[in-house]
Structure formats: C-alpha cells, structure tokens
Design a protein around this motif. Sequence first.
Motif: not given
Length: 97
Positions: A27, A82-83, A79, A75-76
């Motif tokens: 990611a 959050a990982l 994300k 937003p990306d």
Amino acid sequence: MITHVVLLKFKPGVSADSAAAREAHAAMCALPAKVPLIKAWKCGFNTTPDVSGWDYVLVSGFDSREALEAYFDHPDHLKVVALWEPISDLAFGDLDG
C-alpha cells in the motif's frame, strides 16, 4: 521542496515477512500513483541488520509545506496509516529545502 522522512519500528511479534507488513508495504509503494502531491518517494524495509535500527524507512518529497499538510489528510494516505498503526511505532521528521 519539503523532505518528509518516516521511520517505523515493528511491534513485538511482527516481522517484515508477516502478511500485515507486506500488505502495508504494498500500500505504501502504491501511494505515489494515487496522490499527485507526492514529488519524490522511496520506501522499503531497512537493510541494515542492527537491533537499534528502525524496520522500515520512507523518504518522500513535496513541493511545499501546504502540499505536505494536504497529503497528511489525503484519504489514501490515511488508509495506509491505518495499516501501519496496529503493527508499528512511528517517528518522522521534515526538512525544508
């Protein structure tokens, strides 16, 4: 140019070979294609085998402080954060120029 440096240290029981670390790394590698504010990007697992070293390194570049701050809220980016949050501790710093 603002250089943004991030260091991540795995929490106990997590390693670079874990599925969670591999997912977070994939990611992270994909972010430049999703966030046009990013002007420079290099990330990966630390290759220096030292217990004092951090496990993962990101060095990135942004045209301005405003671009960096907009990236923080993208937003990306959130994300990807959050990982990493459940599997690592974070340190970072920024350099102007």
